[in-house]
Structures are given as C-alpha cells and as structure tokens.
Design a protein around this motif. Structure first.
Motif, PDB file in Angstrom:
ATOM      1  N   MET A  76      10.969  14.467  -1.132  1.00 24.93           N
ATOM      2  CA  MET A  76      10.364  13.592  -0.194  1.00 24.93           C
ATOM      3  C   MET A  76       9.115  12.870  -0.469  1.00 24.93           C
ATOM      4  N   THR A  77       8.807  12.622  -1.560  1.00 27.95           N
ATOM      5  CA  THR A  77       7.604  12.227  -1.876  1.00 27.95           C
ATOM      6  C   THR A  77       7.422  10.787  -1.564  1.00 27.95           C
ATOM      7  N   SER A  78       6.810  10.569  -0.503  1.00 27.91           N
ATOM      8  CA  SER A  78       6.680   9.175   0.081  1.00 27.91           C
ATOM      9  C   SER A  78       5.145   8.608  -0.209  1.00 27.91           C
ATOM     10  N   THR A  79       4.400   8.839  -1.418  1.00 27.29           N
ATOM     11  CA  THR A  79       3.095   8.273  -1.215  1.00 27.29           C
ATOM     12  C   THR A  79       3.084   6.939  -1.201  1.00 27.29           C
ATOM     13  N   ALA A  80       2.673   6.555  -0.088  1.00 24.08           N
ATOM     14  CA  ALA A  80       2.641   5.001   0.080  1.00 24.08           C
ATOM     15  C   ALA A  80       1.478   4.277  -0.954  1.00 24.08           C
ATOM     16  N   GLN A  81       1.792   2.997  -1.097  1.00 30.71           N
ATOM     17  CA  GLN A  81       0.805   2.146  -1.888  1.00 30.71           C
ATOM     18  C   GLN A  81      -0.557   2.283  -0.938  1.00 30.71           C
ATOM     19  N   ARG A  82      -1.595   2.192  -1.890  1.00 29.88           N
ATOM     20  CA  ARG A  82      -2.723   2.106  -1.033  1.00 29.88           C
ATOM     21  C   ARG A  82      -3.233   0.648  -0.907  1.00 29.88           C
ATOM     22  N   LEU A  83      -3.930   0.270   0.095  1.00 31.40           N
ATOM     23  CA  LEU A  83      -4.264  -1.086   0.309  1.00 31.40           C
ATOM     24  C   LEU A  83      -5.623  -1.173  -0.285  1.00 31.40           C
ATOM     25  N   ALA A  84      -5.836  -2.479  -0.855  1.00 33.98           N
ATOM     26  CA  ALA A  84      -6.705  -2.970  -1.664  1.00 33.98           C
ATOM     27  C   ALA A  84      -7.545  -3.970  -0.931  1.00 33.98           C
ATOM     28  N   VAL A  85      -8.920  -4.447  -1.418  1.00 31.79           N
ATOM     29  CA  VAL A  85      -9.694  -5.371  -0.668  1.00 31.79           C
ATOM     30  C   VAL A  85      -8.916  -6.743  -0.972  1.00 31.79           C
ATOM     31  N   GLY A  86      -8.764  -7.472   0.082  1.00 33.06           N
ATOM     32  CA  GLY A  86      -8.295  -8.605  -0.021  1.00 33.06           C
ATOM     33  C   GLY A  86      -6.598  -8.704   0.756  1.00 33.06           C
ATOM     34  N   ASP A  87      -6.240  -7.312   0.719  1.00 27.99           N
ATOM     35  CA  ASP A  87      -4.660  -7.358   1.266  1.00 27.99           C
ATOM     36  C   ASP A  87      -4.762  -7.694   2.858  1.00 27.99           C
ATOM     37  N   THR A  88      -3.454  -7.944   3.288  1.00 25.22           N
ATOM     38  CA  THR A  88      -3.329  -8.219   4.662  1.00 25.22           C
ATOM     39  C   THR A  88      -3.366  -6.923   5.233  1.00 25.22           C
ATOM     40  N   ALA A  89      -3.990  -6.607   6.358  1.00 20.85           N
ATOM     41  CA  ALA A  89      -3.832  -5.263   7.070  1.00 20.85           C
ATOM     42  C   ALA A  89      -2.537  -5.306   7.756  1.00 20.85           C
ATOM     43  N   PRO A  90      -1.781  -4.282   7.810  1.00 23.91           N
ATOM     44  CA  PRO A  90      -0.364  -4.081   8.320  1.00 23.91           C
ATOM     45  C   PRO A  90      -0.591  -3.968   9.662  1.00 23.91           C
ATOM     46  N   ALA A  91      -0.045  -4.986  10.465  1.00 25.30           N
ATOM     47  CA  ALA A  91      -0.008  -4.859  11.980  1.00 25.30           C
ATOM     48  C   ALA A  91       0.624  -3.801  12.592  1.00 25.30           C
ATOM     49  N   PHE A  92      -0.028  -3.087  13.743  1.00 30.10           N
ATOM     50  CA  PHE A  92       0.486  -1.943  14.405  1.00 30.10           C
ATOM     51  C   PHE A  92       0.140  -2.420  15.932  1.00 30.10           C
TER      52      PHE A  92
END
Length: 161
Positions: free
Chosen positions: A1-17
C-alpha cells in the motif's frame, strides 16, 4: 500500500480543498483566492514537535500577516482534537482536519516514512506556500518542527523577528 504521492514543485497549481476546521466551519483554499497562504502539514496535535511548530507559527503570525500570508495547519486529527489543541495553545490561525489524509496525499505530504527501523505510511511534515494566483511558490518536505518557521521566514525573504 505504498502510495507515496507526487510532491508539488514551484509553479504547480495548488490542489483545491475544503476541510472542517477546529471550530466546525468549512474552510476552502479558494476562500483565500488572491492571497498568499502557508499550508503546513503536521502529524498530530498536542505532540511535542507539533506543539512547538504550531506555537512558532502563532508567534510569527503578526509578521507573516503583515507580509500578506495566511497560515493554515492541516493534520489527520479530528476537529474535536484540533479544537482542544487550539484552545490549549491559544492558536490564532485555522487548524483543519484532513482525517482521510486525501489533501496531504494531493500535496505530496503523505507517504512512506521510516522510524526506528520500521517503514510505514504516514504524514510527512511539509510546508507549501501558495501564491495569490493559486500556484505553488515554495514547497518544503521533511521539515523539522523546531526552527522551521524561522527558516521559512528567511526563505520567504522576511526579516527575522
């Protein structure tokens, strides 16, 4: 169950929450559109490291706000536990309950951790700064609880308190 998420980088759109705050209200990232937001992820309310980090943010809130930053703290804790934490430490910024850690995963702050020789899934102490345009301005992962806010202030070009 390794679900290491993709890290965000400068310039990416921040995910809405949208999450439930300690006071029971709903808080969305979109509530802060056009403003700079420090979104920080911490493992557990009322633990020594997380308390130190939260109090550092509380104590730096005036200067962060003066520079145009809003602070949001996210953890897998329940709103009830966050309410106790807010009251106990007189925290003056929103703490949000990410109980299913879906927001942490979207931000790359949930994944494989190693502690005392054990590997497990958990929250990775992280800070993401979202700019007025909704993009990532700064992404820091595996940050230390102690001294992190001072380092963040330096990285943002703010004068030391």
């Amino acid at each position: 169950m390794t679900s290491t998420a993709q890290r965000l980088a400068v310039g990416d759109t921040a995910p809405a929450f949208t999450l439930t705050a300690a006071d029971g209200s709903s808080v969305s990232l979109s509530d802060y559109a056009g403003r700079k937001v420090v979104v920080y992820f911490y493992p557990a309310a009322m633990t020594p490291g997380c308390t130190k980090q939260a109090c550092d943010f509380r104590d730096s809130l005036g200067s962060l706000a003066a520079a145009g930053y809003q602070v949001l703290g996210l953890s897998p804790d329940s709103p009830a536990k966050l309410a106790k934490f807010t009251e106990k430490e007189t925290l003056t910024f929103p703490l949000l309950a990410d109980e299913d850690h879906s927001v942490a995963a979207a931000y790359g702050a949930w994944g494989e951790k190693k502690n005392y020789g054990r590997t497990y899934e958990g929250l990775i102490r992280s800070t993401i700064v979202v700019g007025e345009d909704g993009t990532v301005q700064l992404a820091q992962y595996n940050v230390r609880a102690t001294g992190h806010v001072a380092k963040l202030r330096r990285d943002l070009g703010l004068d030391a308190a």
